[in-house]
Design a protein around this motif. Structure first.
Motif, PDB file in Angstrom:
ATOM      1  N   PRO A 100       0.931  -1.201  -0.076  1.00 32.98           N
ATOM      2  CA  PRO A 100       0.058  -0.020   0.106  1.00 32.98           C
ATOM      3  C   PRO A 100       1.045   1.154  -0.057  1.00 32.98           C
ATOM      4  N   ALA A 101       0.363   2.263  -0.561  1.00 34.34           N
ATOM      5  CA  ALA A 101       1.180   3.510  -0.786  1.00 34.34           C
ATOM      6  C   ALA A 101       1.771   4.077   0.640  1.00 34.34           C
ATOM      7  N   GLY A 102       0.923   3.785   1.844  1.00 30.60           N
ATOM      8  CA  GLY A 102       1.448   4.331   2.972  1.00 30.60           C
ATOM      9  C   GLY A 102       2.852   3.772   3.222  1.00 30.60           C
ATOM     10  N   TRP A 103       3.394   2.840   2.842  1.00 30.37           N
ATOM     11  CA  TRP A 103       4.649   2.144   3.291  1.00 30.37           C
ATOM     12  C   TRP A 103       5.832   3.007   2.404  1.00 30.37           C
ATOM     13  N   SER A 104       5.512   3.800   1.305  1.00 25.56           N
ATOM     14  CA  SER A 104       6.300   4.549   0.957  1.00 25.56           C
ATOM     15  C   SER A 104       6.654   6.063   1.181  1.00 25.56           C
ATOM     16  N   GLU A 105       5.899   6.163   2.256  1.00 27.58           N
ATOM     17  CA  GLU A 105       5.653   7.657   2.681  1.00 27.58           C
ATOM     18  C   GLU A 105       6.777   7.912   3.926  1.00 27.58           C
ATOM     19  N   TYR A 106       7.675   6.757   4.265  1.00 29.75           N
ATOM     20  CA  TYR A 106       8.340   6.845   5.352  1.00 29.75           C
ATOM     21  C   TYR A 106       9.633   5.969   5.115  1.00 29.75           C
ATOM     22  N   PRO A 107      10.967   6.177   5.507  1.00 26.44           N
ATOM     23  CA  PRO A 107      11.838   4.973   5.354  1.00 26.44           C
ATOM     24  C   PRO A 107      11.912   3.797   6.401  1.00 26.44           C
ATOM     25  N   TYR A 108      10.773   3.121   6.246  1.00 23.84           N
ATOM     26  CA  TYR A 108      10.737   2.245   7.393  1.00 23.84           C
ATOM     27  C   TYR A 108      11.678   1.288   7.652  1.00 23.84           C
ATOM     28  N   ALA A 109      12.569   1.010   6.656  1.00 28.97           N
ATOM     29  CA  ALA A 109      13.680   0.177   6.631  1.00 28.97           C
ATOM     30  C   ALA A 109      14.522   0.558   7.599  1.00 28.97           C
ATOM     31  N   PHE A 110      15.080   1.722   7.604  1.00 29.46           N
ATOM     32  CA  PHE A 110      15.958   2.611   8.095  1.00 29.46           C
ATOM     33  C   PHE A 110      15.618   2.818   9.573  1.00 29.46           C
ATOM     34  N   ALA A 111      14.194   2.958   9.624  1.00 31.25           N
ATOM     35  CA  ALA A 111      13.716   3.231  11.087  1.00 31.25           C
ATOM     36  C   ALA A 111      13.888   1.937  12.036  1.00 31.25           C
ATOM     37  N   LEU A 112      13.535   0.877  11.386  1.00 31.03           N
ATOM     38  CA  LEU A 112      13.630  -0.300  12.169  1.00 31.03           C
ATOM     39  C   LEU A 112      15.053  -0.750  12.471  1.00 31.03           C
ATOM     40  N   CYS A 113      15.885  -0.624  11.278  1.00 31.40           N
ATOM     41  CA  CYS A 113      17.308  -0.744  11.707  1.00 31.40           C
ATOM     42  C   CYS A 113      17.807   0.022  13.001  1.00 31.40           C
ATOM     43  N   ILE A 286       6.312  -7.314   3.444  1.00 30.55           N
ATOM     44  CA  ILE A 286       6.552  -6.718   4.893  1.00 30.55           C
ATOM     45  C   ILE A 286       7.138  -7.649   5.811  1.00 30.55           C
ATOM     46  N   VAL A 287       7.029  -9.032   5.699  1.00 26.72           N
ATOM     47  CA  VAL A 287       7.617  -9.869   6.969  1.00 26.72           C
ATOM     48  C   VAL A 287       9.068 -10.091   6.481  1.00 26.72           C
ATOM     49  N   SER A 288       9.399 -10.215   5.525  1.00 23.35           N
ATOM     50  CA  SER A 288      10.813 -10.237   5.114  1.00 23.35           C
ATOM     51  C   SER A 288      11.522  -8.746   5.387  1.00 23.35           C
ATOM     52  N   GLY A 289      10.798  -7.572   4.944  1.00 24.55           N
ATOM     53  CA  GLY A 289      11.509  -6.525   4.942  1.00 24.55           C
ATOM     54  C   GLY A 289      11.770  -6.009   6.361  1.00 24.55           C
ATOM     55  N   VAL A 290      10.666  -6.240   7.220  1.00 26.40           N
ATOM     56  CA  VAL A 290      10.937  -6.121   8.655  1.00 26.40           C
ATOM     57  C   VAL A 290      12.118  -7.002   9.315  1.00 26.40           C
ATOM     58  N   LEU A 291      12.067  -8.028   8.939  1.00 26.53           N
ATOM     59  CA  LEU A 291      13.067  -8.924   9.723  1.00 26.53           C
ATOM     60  C   LEU A 291      14.397  -8.813   9.211  1.00 26.53           C
ATOM     61  N   ASP A 292      14.492  -8.463   8.000  1.00 29.65           N
ATOM     62  CA  ASP A 292      15.573  -8.197   7.431  1.00 29.65           C
ATOM     63  C   ASP A 292      16.347  -6.713   7.813  1.00 29.65           C
ATOM     64  N   SER A 293      15.393  -5.803   8.008  1.00 27.47           N
ATOM     65  CA  SER A 293      15.956  -4.427   8.650  1.00 27.47           C
ATOM     66  C   SER A 293      16.196  -4.615  10.081  1.00 27.47           C
ATOM     67  N   PHE A 294      15.453  -5.347  10.900  1.00 28.36           N
ATOM     68  CA  PHE A 294      15.812  -5.529  12.193  1.00 28.36           C
ATOM     69  C   PHE A 294      17.075  -6.473  12.172  1.00 28.36           C
ATOM     70  N   SER A 295      17.449  -7.167  11.571  1.00 26.64           N
ATOM     71  CA  SER A 295      18.562  -8.119  11.553  1.00 26.64           C
ATOM     72  C   SER A 295      19.791  -7.324  11.246  1.00 26.64           C
ATOM     73  N   ALA A 296      19.487  -6.474  10.312  1.00 29.37           N
ATOM     74  CA  ALA A 296      20.748  -5.551   9.808  1.00 29.37           C
ATOM     75  C   ALA A 296      21.132  -4.728  10.794  1.00 29.37           C
ATOM     76  N   GLY A 297      20.440  -4.093  11.668  1.00 37.50           N
ATOM     77  CA  GLY A 297      20.523  -3.602  12.744  1.00 37.50           C
ATOM     78  C   GLY A 297      21.415  -4.118  13.924  1.00 37.50           C
ATOM     79  N   ILE A 298      20.976  -5.314  14.172  1.00 35.63           N
ATOM     80  CA  ILE A 298      21.833  -6.309  15.011  1.00 35.63           C
ATOM     81  C   ILE A 298      23.395  -6.560  14.573  1.00 35.63           C
ATOM     82  N   LEU A 299      23.329  -6.766  13.364  1.00 34.66           N
ATOM     83  CA  LEU A 299      24.669  -7.180  12.851  1.00 34.66           C
ATOM     84  C   LEU A 299      25.437  -5.959  12.685  1.00 34.66           C
ATOM     85  N   ILE A 300      24.865  -4.760  12.410  1.00 29.72           N
ATOM     86  CA  ILE A 300      25.820  -3.601  12.375  1.00 29.72           C
ATOM     87  C   ILE A 300      26.217  -3.100  13.630  1.00 29.72           C
TER      88      ILE A 300
END
Length: 347
Positions: A100-113, A286-300
């Motif tokens: 949905p369009a709402g997902w493109s209105e904010y950089p959620y991947a970076f925020a989750l990381c 959504i599931v893969s994006g959220v988990l990948d972004s959150f895991s990225a923060g852990i490893l960073i």
């Protein structure tokens, strides 16, 4: 009646367009996909177990230079995994046009990381404070800048045993203090490596699921064999250098085996649901994006703090050692990072 039928057909078409289709994953080369479960199991488990067995086995004599290479090479692999294999796919998934369009209105991947980095930081701060408090209760000090030998995978309060011995007259109290010091240091090390393994395990399950249903199976399969072996070497080298009491020694093997199982489990689950699972659907993205972004923060966080800072900047052995030793360690790390980043071209 006809109007209602047309309306339902249009609604379904809109839903399928949003989800990029409702079909299942690829179903060709089923035999090879099943075989990939066992091939990846061998590769990933071998990569994770080799440093553990080599470091802690009396019958397997491996030169120290090999351990050093595995440790620093693995550090580079983990850092490249965080940025190239986790954060980038997380961004792509959460910016998918299928959402949905709402997902493109904010950089959620970076925020989750970012959220993940601060959560891990807070967990480690309180774990460190708890260990330091326990040491203070028995009159021991700690080195706030890391290790003296650089042999630990995760930082922890390092007690000054010499000072303790001079302040304690009773030998029983000295033994108890040393035991408590070892236990507290162990706890903080386990927290650090458990955090690292959490990020790697989440990533491994997702890529196994992707491999099971991917249209580009052959290329992805070959790349993932190397990917999981290198990543296993990274996690295995962290586990191998954990300074654990004998009663905790089983954790090294358990951690390596758990890593080795995660991707094959992901492939098996993917094959089981391949006829209904749509990897391009909004839910899957959504599931893969959220988990990948959150895991990225852990490893960073792990890569920057536990590996770079504590293996180099706060490592007395590294800072006082020869320039050649330092350059060799950095070179090994850069090689691991470069190879893992190159693999990101295909996976």
């Amino acid at each position: 009646m006809a109007t209602q039928v047309v309306s339902q057909i249009m609604r379904r078409a809109e839903e399928e367009e949003l989800n990029c289709g409702s079909g299942g994953g690829a179903d060709n080369m089923l035999g090879l996909r099943i075989a990939s479960i066992f091939i990846i199991l061998v590769g990933s488990t071998s990569g994770a177990l080799f440093p553990v067995l080599a470091k802690n086995s009396s019958w397997l004599h491996v030169p120290k230079s090999v351990f050093d290479f595995a440790k620093y090479f693995g550090s580079g692999v983990i850092i490249a995994t965080a940025f190239i294999h986790l954060l980038v796919p997380g961004i792509e998934a959460l910016e998918s046009p299928c959402l949905p369009a709402g997902w493109s209105e904010y950089p959620y991947a970076f925020a989750l990381c970012l959220l993940s980095i601060f959560l891990i930081f807070i967990v480690e701060v309180f774990a460190f404070r708890w260990g330091t408090h326990k040491l203070a209760m028995i009159g021991m000090q700690h080195d706030a800048h890391g290790h003296g030998t650089g042999s630990h995978a995760a930082h922890g309060p390092e007690g000054n045993v010499t000072d303790t011995k001079s302040s304690l007259d009773d030998s029983t109290d000295i033994e108890a203090a040393e035991s408590t010091h070892a236990l507290d240091t162990t706890h903080t090390q386990i927290v650090g490596v458990a955090i690292l393994e959490l990020g790697v395990v989440l990533h491994s399950i997702l890529i196994g699921l992707t491999l099971a249903v991917s249209e580009e199976f052959k290329i992805l399969f070959v790349v993932l064999v190397f990917h999981q072996t290198f990543e296993g070497l990274g996690i295995g080298s962290r586990l191998a250098f954990l300074d654990l009491p004998a009663s905790y020694g089983w954790m090294r093997m358990a951690g390596a085996i758990m890593y080795g199982l995660t991707t094959p489990v992901g492939v098996a689950v993917g094959l089981a649901v391949r006829t209904t699972y749509n990897p391009e659907s909004a839910t899957a993205s959504i599931v893969s994006g959220v988990l990948d972004s959150f895991s990225a923060g852990i490893l960073i966080y792990t890569g920057m703090v536990e590996l770079l800072a504590h293996e180099f900047l706060f490592n007395k052995e590294m800072m006082k050692g020869s320039t050649g030793q330092l350059c060799y360690a950095i070179g090994c790390m850069m090689l691991g990072c470069a190879l893992m980043a190159l693999i990101g071209k295909w996976a």
